[in-house]
Structure formats: C-alpha cells, structure tokens
Design a protein around this motif. Sequence first.
Motif, short mmCIF file in Angstrom:
data_model
loop_
_atom_site.label_atom_id
_atom_site.label_comp_id
_atom_site.label_asym_id
_atom_site.label_seq_id
_atom_site.Cartn_x
_atom_site.Cartn_y
_atom_site.Cartn_z
N PRO A 53 55.79 37.09 39.42
CA PRO A 53 54.43 37.61 39.22
C PRO A 53 54.21 38.00 37.77
CG PRO A 53 55.79 39.27 40.27
CD PRO A 53 56.64 38.04 40.13
N ALA A 54 52.98 37.88 37.33
CA ALA A 54 52.64 38.25 35.96
C ALA A 54 52.43 39.76 35.91
CB ALA A 54 51.37 37.52 35.53
N ASP A 55 53.21 40.44 35.10
CA ASP A 55 53.13 41.90 35.03
C ASP A 55 51.73 42.36 34.72
OD1 ASP A 55 55.77 42.23 35.60
OD2 ASP A 55 56.40 42.38 33.51
N GLY A 56 51.28 43.36 35.46
CA GLY A 56 50.01 44.00 35.16
C GLY A 56 48.78 43.32 35.70
N VAL A 57 48.88 42.10 36.19
CA VAL A 57 47.67 41.43 36.67
C VAL A 57 47.78 41.02 38.13
CG1 VAL A 57 47.01 40.59 34.39
CG2 VAL A 57 48.33 39.13 35.89
N THR A 58 48.95 41.10 38.73
CA THR A 58 49.08 40.66 40.11
C THR A 58 49.02 41.85 41.06
OG1 THR A 58 51.47 40.76 40.11
CG2 THR A 58 50.48 38.67 39.48
N GLY A 59 48.60 41.56 42.26
CA GLY A 59 48.54 42.57 43.30
C GLY A 59 48.45 41.89 44.65
N ALA A 60 48.53 42.70 45.69
CA ALA A 60 48.47 42.18 47.05
C ALA A 60 47.07 41.69 47.38
CB ALA A 60 48.89 43.27 48.03
N THR A 61 46.99 40.78 48.35
CA THR A 61 45.70 40.30 48.82
C THR A 61 44.93 41.47 49.42
OG1 THR A 61 46.62 39.73 50.96
CG2 THR A 61 46.56 38.00 49.30
N LYS A 62 43.62 41.36 49.43
CA LYS A 62 42.76 42.41 49.96
C LYS A 62 41.79 41.80 50.96
CE LYS A 62 43.09 45.08 45.67
NZ LYS A 62 44.51 45.07 45.77
N GLY A 63 41.36 42.60 51.89
CA GLY A 63 40.44 42.15 52.92
C GLY A 63 39.00 42.22 52.49
N PRO A 64 38.08 42.02 53.43
CA PRO A 64 36.65 42.06 53.12
C PRO A 64 36.25 43.38 52.47
CG PRO A 64 37.03 41.30 55.35
CD PRO A 64 38.34 41.78 54.84
N GLY A 65 35.32 43.32 51.54
CA GLY A 65 34.83 44.54 50.89
C GLY A 65 34.28 44.27 49.51
N GLU A 66 33.84 45.36 48.86
CA GLU A 66 33.29 45.31 47.51
C GLU A 66 34.40 45.68 46.53
OE1 GLU A 66 29.99 44.64 46.75
OE2 GLU A 66 29.60 44.27 48.87
N TYR A 67 34.47 44.95 45.43
CA TYR A 67 35.52 45.20 44.44
C TYR A 67 34.93 45.18 43.04
CZ TYR A 67 38.49 44.35 48.40
OH TYR A 67 39.07 44.44 49.64
N SER A 68 35.52 46.00 42.17
CA SER A 68 35.15 46.04 40.76
C SER A 68 36.45 46.11 39.98
CB SER A 68 34.28 47.26 40.46
OG SER A 68 33.92 47.27 39.10
N VAL A 69 36.64 45.14 39.07
CA VAL A 69 37.85 45.10 38.26
C VAL A 69 37.46 45.01 36.79
CG1 VAL A 69 39.34 44.13 40.04
CG2 VAL A 69 38.06 42.59 38.58
N THR A 70 38.16 45.77 35.96
CA THR A 70 37.96 45.72 34.52
C THR A 70 39.15 44.99 33.93
OG1 THR A 70 36.70 47.77 34.55
CG2 THR A 70 37.61 47.08 32.43
N LEU A 71 38.87 43.96 33.15
CA LEU A 71 39.91 43.06 32.66
C LEU A 71 39.88 42.98 31.14
CD1 LEU A 71 39.04 40.30 35.26
CD2 LEU A 71 40.91 41.94 35.43
N ASP A 72 41.04 42.96 30.54
CA ASP A 72 41.19 42.88 29.09
C ASP A 72 41.17 41.41 28.67
OD1 ASP A 72 41.83 43.11 26.43
OD2 ASP A 72 43.85 43.89 26.76
N ILE A 73 40.22 41.05 27.82
CA ILE A 73 40.14 39.66 27.35
C ILE A 73 40.68 39.51 25.94
CG2 ILE A 73 38.26 38.99 28.87
CD1 ILE A 73 36.38 39.35 26.43
N GLY A 74 41.24 40.57 25.38
CA GLY A 74 41.83 40.48 24.06
C GLY A 74 40.81 40.11 23.00
N GLU A 75 41.16 39.16 22.17
CA GLU A 75 40.31 38.76 21.05
C GLU A 75 39.49 37.50 21.34
OE1 GLU A 75 39.84 40.65 18.32
OE2 GLU A 75 41.10 42.07 19.41
N LEU A 76 39.42 37.07 22.58
CA LEU A 76 38.64 35.88 22.91
C LEU A 76 37.17 36.12 22.61
CD1 LEU A 76 40.15 34.74 26.32
CD2 LEU A 76 40.42 33.64 24.11
N THR A 77 36.52 35.12 22.05
CA THR A 77 35.09 35.25 21.77
C THR A 77 34.25 34.27 22.58
OG1 THR A 77 35.31 33.78 19.87
CG2 THR A 77 35.40 36.16 19.44
N ALA A 78 34.77 33.10 22.84
CA ALA A 78 34.04 32.10 23.63
C ALA A 78 35.03 31.43 24.58
CB ALA A 78 33.40 31.06 22.72
N PHE A 79 34.73 31.50 25.87
CA PHE A 79 35.65 30.97 26.87
C PHE A 79 34.92 30.80 28.19
CE2 PHE A 79 35.79 35.55 26.94
CZ PHE A 79 35.77 35.88 28.28
#
Length: 159
Positions: free
Chosen positions: A88-114
């Motif tokens: 597993p990739a450290d810091g970004v993996t987790g267990a599967t989750k069931g139905p529901g609402e989710y909000s995740v904040t993700l670090d994109i580093g220095e990417l500007t266009a992707f």
Amino acid sequence: MNKQLLLAAFIASATIAAPVLAKEITVDFSLPEFSTQDYNKPYVAIWTEAQGKNDTLLLWHLTKRDEDKWLVDIRRWWRKVGRYGDLPADGVTGATKGPGEYSVTLDIGELTAFNLMIEVVREDGGRSLLRQKINSQKNQKYTLEADAEIGNVTINVGK
C-alpha cells in the motif's frame, strides 16, 4: 563586511516572507446505496495524470495485502499507476467504505495543470470513471455528474 551581513539578512527575510503554500484540493462525493443481497463495498481510487507523471492521491481497498487480488479491477488506475508503485502507498490508502457522503482533502504538490481521475469499482457491480481537467493556479470549483457507482462530485481547488 557590513554589506555581506546586510545581504544575508535581506535574503533570509525574503525567504521567510515568501511562505511555501501547499496546494490542496477537496473532493466531496457520495457512494450510493444499492439494494442487493450481495453488496460489496467499492474500491475507490483518485489520482492525477500529468504529462507522464501519475500519482495516487487516495486508494480505498482491502487492507490485507495477501487477500487483495482485486486491485487490478480498478482498471485505469491499475494501468496508469497501480502496477508500477509500491502498495500500500503510505498515507493515501485505506479500507473500503460503504454508502455515504465523503469529503477528502488531497495534497497535489506543485502540479499546475493535470487531469484528476476518480474511479469507483464494486465487485459484482459496476464501474465508474470520472475525469476533470484541473488548473490549480487559481481557486476553482468543479462539479461532475453522478455515474453508476458514484454520486455527484464537487472538486474545490485551493492554494
């Protein structure tokens, strides 16, 4: 000597005065509920694709490595990112989750266009693949329509 000291102080103050801002995106989404007897929680992958550099930002899957032979079912993620990285990739993996609402904040580093990619796959279910071009040089909000395995998605880009 005083000029060198003054120059060093100026450089140090300029470095301190210009803070390094981590770029983040917030992804709000829902996983729908299905009325089926053999419901399996979906695998969710969120990653970036940018000029040959692809990075996993989030991966929800079975967390027992020796039992998780289904990662290849997240087809696009597996072809672009999964088979090349250490899991597993450290810091970004987790267990599967069931139905529901989710909000995740993700670090994109220095990417500007992707391209931000979101793939959701459920065993004995369907597969959804969403893509959004992102320009992270300014604050923006993107909305993606629901698909078979994922509800509406809102992406907020902030600096």
